[in-house]
Scaffold this active site. Structure first.
Site, PDB file in Angstrom:
ATOM      1  N   ASN A  45       0.828  -1.221   0.000  1.00 27.68           N
ATOM      2  CA  ASN A  45       0.000   0.000   0.000  1.00 27.68           C
ATOM      3  C   ASN A  45       0.859   1.266   0.000  1.00 27.68           C
ATOM      4  OD1 ASN A  45       0.968   0.074   2.586  1.00 27.68           O
ATOM      5  ND2 ASN A  45      -1.029  -0.035   3.603  1.00 27.68           N
ATOM      6  N   PHE A  86       5.490  -9.948   4.071  1.00 23.87           N
ATOM      7  CA  PHE A  86       6.239  -8.944   4.845  1.00 23.87           C
ATOM      8  C   PHE A  86       5.348  -7.802   5.335  1.00 23.87           C
ATOM      9  CE2 PHE A  86       9.578 -10.436   1.846  1.00 23.87           C
ATOM     10  CZ  PHE A  86      10.565 -10.777   2.744  1.00 23.87           C
ATOM     11  N   SER A 138      10.028 -12.242  14.122  1.00 21.23           N
ATOM     12  CA  SER A 138      11.100 -11.452  14.739  1.00 21.23           C
ATOM     13  C   SER A 138      11.626 -12.141  15.989  1.00 21.23           C
ATOM     14  CB  SER A 138      10.527 -10.083  15.109  1.00 21.23           C
ATOM     15  OG  SER A 138      11.395  -9.398  15.969  1.00 21.23           O
ATOM     16  N   TYR A 162       3.558  -4.090  18.854  1.00 23.67           N
ATOM     17  CA  TYR A 162       4.209  -4.603  17.643  1.00 23.67           C
ATOM     18  C   TYR A 162       4.671  -6.047  17.852  1.00 23.67           C
ATOM     19  CZ  TYR A 162       8.167  -5.882  14.782  1.00 23.67           C
ATOM     20  OH  TYR A 162       9.028  -6.604  14.008  1.00 23.67           O
ATOM     21  N   LYS A 202       3.435  -9.958  16.207  1.00 28.10           N
ATOM     22  CA  LYS A 202       4.259 -11.057  15.659  1.00 28.10           C
ATOM     23  C   LYS A 202       3.910 -12.372  16.363  1.00 28.10           C
ATOM     24  CE  LYS A 202       6.421  -8.779  12.520  1.00 28.10           C
ATOM     25  NZ  LYS A 202       6.010  -8.967  11.123  1.00 28.10           N
ATOM     26  N   ASN A 221      14.218   4.927  13.958  1.00 31.10           N
ATOM     27  CA  ASN A 221      14.223   4.334  15.298  1.00 31.10           C
ATOM     28  C   ASN A 221      15.437   3.446  15.477  1.00 31.10           C
ATOM     29  OD1 ASN A 221      11.531   5.145  16.195  1.00 31.10           O
ATOM     30  ND2 ASN A 221      10.835   3.854  14.506  1.00 31.10           N
ATOM     31  N   LEU A 280      19.249   1.672  14.942  1.00 30.65           N
ATOM     32  CA  LEU A 280      20.606   2.179  15.143  1.00 30.65           C
ATOM     33  C   LEU A 280      21.316   2.587  13.846  1.00 30.65           C
ATOM     34  CD1 LEU A 280      23.012   2.665  17.043  1.00 30.65           C
ATOM     35  CD2 LEU A 280      23.631   0.253  16.741  1.00 30.65           C
ATOM     36  N   ARG A 309      23.400  -6.999  20.090  1.00 37.14           N
ATOM     37  CA  ARG A 309      22.425  -7.546  19.146  1.00 37.14           C
ATOM     38  C   ARG A 309      23.157  -8.354  18.080  1.00 37.14           C
ATOM     39  NH1 ARG A 309      19.878  -5.776  22.542  1.00 37.14           N
ATOM     40  NH2 ARG A 309      18.141  -4.308  22.558  1.00 37.14           N
TER      41      ARG A 309
HETATM   42  N1  UFG Z   1      20.168   2.361  19.732  1.00 41.41           N
HETATM   43  C1  UFG Z   1      20.781   3.501  20.172  1.00 41.41           C
HETATM   44  N2  UFG Z   1      20.428   4.687  19.610  1.00 41.41           N
HETATM   45  C2  UFG Z   1      19.503   4.793  18.626  1.00 41.41           C
HETATM   46  C3  UFG Z   1      18.872   3.609  18.149  1.00 41.41           C
HETATM   47  C4  UFG Z   1      19.233   2.404  18.729  1.00 41.41           C
HETATM   48  O1  UFG Z   1      21.615   3.449  21.082  1.00 41.41           O
HETATM   49  O2  UFG Z   1      19.215   5.909  18.169  1.00 41.41           O
HETATM   50  C5  UFG Z   1      20.537   1.064  20.296  1.00 41.41           C
HETATM   51  C6  UFG Z   1      19.381   0.391  21.026  1.00 41.41           C
HETATM   52  O3  UFG Z   1      19.281   0.845  22.343  1.00 41.41           O
HETATM   53  C7  UFG Z   1      19.757  -1.078  20.902  1.00 41.41           C
HETATM   54  C8  UFG Z   1      20.536  -1.159  19.577  1.00 41.41           C
HETATM   55  O4  UFG Z   1      20.917   0.181  19.278  1.00 41.41           O
HETATM   56  O5  UFG Z   1      20.633  -1.422  21.928  1.00 41.41           O
HETATM   57  C9  UFG Z   1      19.702  -1.677  18.447  1.00 41.41           C
HETATM   58  O6  UFG Z   1      18.501  -0.925  18.375  1.00 41.41           O
HETATM   59  P1  UFG Z   1      17.536  -0.998  17.124  1.00 41.41           P
HETATM   60  O7  UFG Z   1      16.392  -0.060  17.389  1.00 41.41           O
HETATM   61  O8  UFG Z   1      18.287  -0.838  15.867  1.00 41.41           O
HETATM   62  O9  UFG Z   1      17.052  -2.501  17.169  1.00 41.41           O
HETATM   63  P2  UFG Z   1      16.245  -3.263  18.299  1.00 41.41           P
HETATM   64  O10 UFG Z   1      17.109  -4.412  18.699  1.00 41.41           O
HETATM   65  O11 UFG Z   1      15.733  -2.401  19.364  1.00 41.41           O
HETATM   66  O12 UFG Z   1      14.976  -3.649  17.422  1.00 41.41           O
HETATM   67  C10 UFG Z   1      14.819  -4.879  16.927  1.00 41.41           C
HETATM   68  C11 UFG Z   1      13.934  -4.836  15.682  1.00 41.41           C
HETATM   69  C12 UFG Z   1      12.513  -4.585  16.051  1.00 41.41           C
HETATM   70  C13 UFG Z   1      12.102  -5.443  17.220  1.00 41.41           C
HETATM   71  C14 UFG Z   1      13.008  -5.211  18.379  1.00 41.41           C
HETATM   72  C15 UFG Z   1      12.611  -5.960  19.612  1.00 41.41           C
HETATM   73  O13 UFG Z   1      14.351  -3.841  14.778  1.00 41.41           O
HETATM   74  O14 UFG Z   1      11.702  -4.901  14.937  1.00 41.41           O
HETATM   75  O15 UFG Z   1      14.291  -5.622  17.974  1.00 41.41           O
HETATM   76  O16 UFG Z   1      13.424  -5.629  20.670  1.00 41.41           O
HETATM   77  F1  UFG Z   1      10.845  -5.205  17.629  1.00 41.41           F
END
Ligand code: UFG
Length: 343
Positions: free
Chosen positions: A33, A82, A126, A151, A155, A199, A201, A232
């Site tokens: 979409n 997806f 996920s 979210y 899943k 959002n 990293l 991660r």
């Molecule tokens: N982080 C920062 N600064 C930022 C963004 C992220 O320090 O601006 C850190 C986070 O605290 C985390 C790491 O980078 O330690 C990874 O963060 P992401 O947001 O890139 O990824 P996440 O592990 O939080 O997210 C992933 C998936 C999501 C899922 C989530 C569940 O992208 O779809 O895991 O925890 F929902």
């Protein structure tokens, strides 16, 4: 050659998967979409693979449109699903939007599959379903923990909906639990296109270095990890995309052992936030402006995948390391920047 419906095929992981399906000779039809992606992704896919996928734009949560689509396309052999909203914070702000889109879309797709006798689906899940696992690395038998966000709950619920549907139908499914997908196609023609402020990293790092954002906030350095920042399992999006092709072929070639199979998709290696930053600075020669701030609520301390089952049973292994992931993400950001400047 089979015809594969890729929902969300203009999105980040979807577009990379479309290219890999085409590379393997599959015909692709995309439904999207465009709520979080752009139509020119189709041209970019074409410029990589030489094939423009068929495309229809509509909301999969619209039952009538979805069932009508399936009636018009009974040539479809399999589905890779997806299409979903994926921002953790946004799901906390607006849970019903997440349940409405992510759950209704899946229900409509499964209904369309049964009505039209399409029996093969790969579902995009996920590692968030594991929460903070009790044991690391985390394998596919680890307990599902209570979801930390709407979210994450979509899943978990989606996995349950698929499992229940399999019990009462001829459907077969592979659930792929992704760890942290990053990076972009080596051509720098497709990649992640975050809407607004990223959002995640790596998009935040690349946007900061290119000058779109001022400074990266590192969310906490007081975790119980060697350098205090969370760990991660980052995985290159092209490696991830290839796993989808293997998964769909496995079912189409009747090589699946059960009608429901679940695989973790990660590299098996954990990197802390500071290690990701160091790798990024090393491979790009750029300096990142960052500061340590408070923890982000809901972040787990550390998680990385046990890849044995995917390696042995699926016959898939992530090939690209963290440096290559970061370099490809940076080349993609540079390509976006160059495009912006010529406009
Ligand atoms: N982080 C920062 N600064 C930022 C963004 C992220 O320090 O601006 C850190 C986070 O605290 C985390 C790491 O980078 O330690 C990874 O963060 P992401 O947001 O890139 O990824 P996440 O592990 O939080 O997210 C992933 C998936 C999501 C899922 C989530 C569940 O992208 O779809 O895991 O925890 F929902």
């Amino acid at each position: 050659m089979s015809k594969i419906l890729v929902t969300g095929g203009t999105g980040y992981i979807g577009s990379h998967t479309v290219v890999e399906l085409q590379n393997k000779g599959h015909e692709v039809i995309i439904v999207d979409n465009l709520s979080n992606s752009q139509i020119d992704v189709l041209d970019n896919i074409f410029s990589i693979s030489g094939v423009k996928p068929e495309f229809e734009q509509f909301d999969l949560f619209d039952r009538e449109k979805t069932l009508d689509f399936f009636r018009r396309h009974n040539e479809i052999d399999a589905i890779i699903h997806f299409a979903a909203y994926k921002a953790v914070g946004e799901s906390v702000e607006n849970p019903l939007m997440y349940y409405h889109n992510n759950i209704f879309s899946l229900v409509n797709i499964l209904t369309g599959m049964i009505e039209n006798k399409i029996d093969t689906i790969v579902f995009s899940s996920s590692c968030t379903v594991y929460g903070q696992p009790d044991e690391l690395p985390v394998d596919e038998n680890a307990p599902i923990k209570k979801a930390m966000s709407p979210y994450g709950n979509t899943k978990q619920i989606s996995e349950e909906i698929i499992t229940d549907t399999l019990h009462s139908s001829k459907l077969k499914a592979i659930l792929l639990r992704y760890f942290n997908p990053i990076g972009a196609h080596e051509s720098a023609k497709i990649g992640e296109l975050p809407l607004g402020i990223p959002n995640n990293l790596v998009p935040f790092i690349t946007q900061t270095v290119i000058g779109i954002r001022e400074q990266l906030k590192v969310f906490g350095d007081d975790y119980k990890t060697p350098d205090g920042t969370p760990i991660r399992d980052y995985i290159h999006v092209v490696d991830l995309a290839k796993a989808h092709v293997i998964a769909v072929d496995r079912m189409l070639e009747h090589k699946n052992k059960k009608n429901l199979e679940i695989f973790n998709l990660g590299t098996g290696n954990g990197y802390s936030v500071l290690e990701v930053i160091n790798s990024f600075e090393k491979v790009t020669g750029e300096k990142l402006n960052y500061k340590i701030v408070d923890r982000r609520p809901g972040d787990v301390t550390e998680v990385w995948a046990d890849t044995k089952f995917a390696n042995d049973e699926l016959g898939w292994k992530a090939e690209k390391g963290i440096d290559e992931m970061n370099l490809s993400a940076w080349k993609w950001e540079l390509a976006l920047d160059a495009k912006k400047k010529t406009k």
